[in-house]
Design a protein around this motif. Structure first.
Motif, short mmCIF file in Angstrom:
data_model
loop_
_atom_site.label_atom_id
_atom_site.label_comp_id
_atom_site.label_asym_id
_atom_site.label_seq_id
_atom_site.Cartn_x
_atom_site.Cartn_y
_atom_site.Cartn_z
N GLU A 106 8.88 -39.51 41.64
CA GLU A 106 8.59 -39.11 42.30
C GLU A 106 8.77 -40.13 43.91
OE1 GLU A 106 5.92 -36.14 44.00
OE2 GLU A 106 6.36 -34.71 42.09
N PRO A 107 9.93 -39.19 44.87
CA PRO A 107 9.80 -40.60 45.78
C PRO A 107 8.53 -41.14 46.61
CG PRO A 107 11.56 -39.40 46.16
CD PRO A 107 10.51 -38.83 45.15
N GLY A 108 8.42 -42.07 46.82
CA GLY A 108 7.02 -42.42 47.76
C GLY A 108 5.79 -43.14 46.45
N ALA A 109 5.89 -42.68 45.25
CA ALA A 109 4.92 -43.56 44.40
C ALA A 109 5.88 -45.09 44.51
CB ALA A 109 5.24 -42.80 43.00
N PHE A 110 3.89 -45.51 43.87
CA PHE A 110 4.27 -47.13 43.78
C PHE A 110 3.59 -47.33 42.53
CE2 PHE A 110 1.58 -50.85 43.38
CZ PHE A 110 2.51 -51.84 44.05
N PHE A 111 5.01 -48.13 41.92
CA PHE A 111 4.66 -48.28 40.22
C PHE A 111 4.98 -49.81 40.04
CE2 PHE A 111 7.12 -48.80 36.65
CZ PHE A 111 5.99 -49.13 35.80
N GLU A 112 4.36 -50.59 39.45
CA GLU A 112 4.13 -52.08 39.34
C GLU A 112 3.94 -52.10 38.42
OE1 GLU A 112 2.14 -56.45 40.66
OE2 GLU A 112 2.96 -55.03 42.86
N GLY A 113 4.94 -53.16 36.78
CA GLY A 113 4.42 -53.38 36.08
C GLY A 113 5.95 -53.30 34.65
N ASN A 114 5.39 -53.13 33.99
CA ASN A 114 6.57 -52.96 32.55
C ASN A 114 6.90 -51.09 32.02
OD1 ASN A 114 7.09 -55.89 32.41
ND2 ASN A 114 5.97 -55.77 31.38
N CYS A 115 7.64 -51.16 31.97
CA CYS A 115 8.26 -49.36 31.53
C CYS A 115 8.65 -49.89 30.14
CB CYS A 115 9.27 -48.74 32.41
SG CYS A 115 8.93 -47.43 32.04
N ARG A 116 8.26 -49.22 29.14
CA ARG A 116 9.27 -49.98 27.29
C ARG A 116 9.16 -47.85 27.21
NH1 ARG A 116 6.38 -51.99 23.72
NH2 ARG A 116 4.75 -51.13 24.51
N HIS A 117 10.14 -47.61 26.82
CA HIS A 117 10.55 -46.15 26.05
C HIS A 117 10.30 -46.00 24.84
CE1 HIS A 117 13.14 -42.89 23.82
NE2 HIS A 117 12.98 -42.79 24.92
N PHE A 118 9.14 -44.94 24.54
CA PHE A 118 8.33 -44.90 23.20
C PHE A 118 9.41 -43.76 22.31
CE2 PHE A 118 5.40 -41.77 20.74
CZ PHE A 118 4.89 -42.80 20.15
N PRO A 119 9.49 -44.57 21.35
CA PRO A 119 10.61 -44.64 20.10
C PRO A 119 10.69 -43.12 19.88
CG PRO A 119 9.05 -46.24 19.49
CD PRO A 119 8.79 -45.78 20.66
N ASP A 120 12.01 -42.24 19.60
CA ASP A 120 11.58 -40.37 19.76
C ASP A 120 12.46 -41.11 17.98
OD1 ASP A 120 11.41 -38.10 19.24
OD2 ASP A 120 13.41 -37.61 20.52
N GLN A 121 11.70 -40.97 17.28
CA GLN A 121 12.55 -40.94 15.39
C GLN A 121 12.74 -39.89 14.84
OE1 GLN A 121 10.46 -44.17 13.91
NE2 GLN A 121 11.96 -45.57 14.51
N LYS A 122 13.53 -39.21 14.08
CA LYS A 122 13.72 -38.23 13.04
C LYS A 122 12.35 -38.68 11.79
CE LYS A 122 18.11 -37.10 15.66
NZ LYS A 122 19.67 -36.88 15.53
#
Length: 164
Positions: A106-122
């Motif tokens: 949401e706008p206003g949230a503070f986020f510092e760090g790395n973001c990785r997508h969790f693999p969504d595998q079939k």
């Protein structure tokens, strides 16, 4: 005449859903928390948290790793966050590495760090990866489908010169 017949078939007993575990705002926990149900943290936790659904309220402070199916953060988190769906509310203060399938900030949230997508595998992709013995993060789409990857243009030029 007075007998009760159930025209709807056998009665299903509704399963009781447990209330979420709530750690109040004046509670300080030093240690890890594990729950198979939902959890809401309003106080301070110095340790790791694992649950099904986790809510970190605006008054909460968590220093450690948190892991759940769904995590909603409105307070402060320092550490690692891992969930299928992570939501950072406008009051969130997150200094962490986030591993997720879906992220909402949401706008206003503070986020510092790395973001990785969790693999969504079939399931078929997982079996193909296991069959070739590769690690999921290293498997290419061609390897998953069983096809040989095509050569790069540089490799094709080298091959054509070698044949000439």
């Amino acid at each position: 005449m007075f007998s009760k017949k159930n025209s709807r078939g056998p009665q299903q007993v509704p399963q009781k859903q447990a209330a979420p575990s709530i750690l109040s705002a004046d509670l300080v926990v030093n240690g890890n928390l594990v729950s198979e149900g939902d959890m809401q943290v309003d106080g301070t936790v110095e340790g790791d948290i694992t649950s099904k659904k986790l809510t970190i309220s605006a008054t909460a402070v968590v220093r450690g790793s948190i892991e759940a199916e769904a995590i909603v953060i409105a307070g402060a988190v320092t550490g690692q966050v891992k969930a299928r769906h992570v939501t950072l509310n406008k009051t969130a203060r997150v200094i962490a590495d986030v591993v997720q399938e879906r992220l909402t900030i949401e706008p206003g949230a503070f986020f510092e760090g790395n973001c990785r997508h969790f693999p969504d595998q079939k399931p078929t992709e997982k079996r193909a990866i296991e069959r070739i013995g590769a690690k999921p993060e290293l498997a290419s789409p061609a390897a998953v489908s069983g096809l040989k990857p095509s050569a790069s243009p540089e490799t094709k030029d080298k091959e054509s010169h070698a044949l000439a």
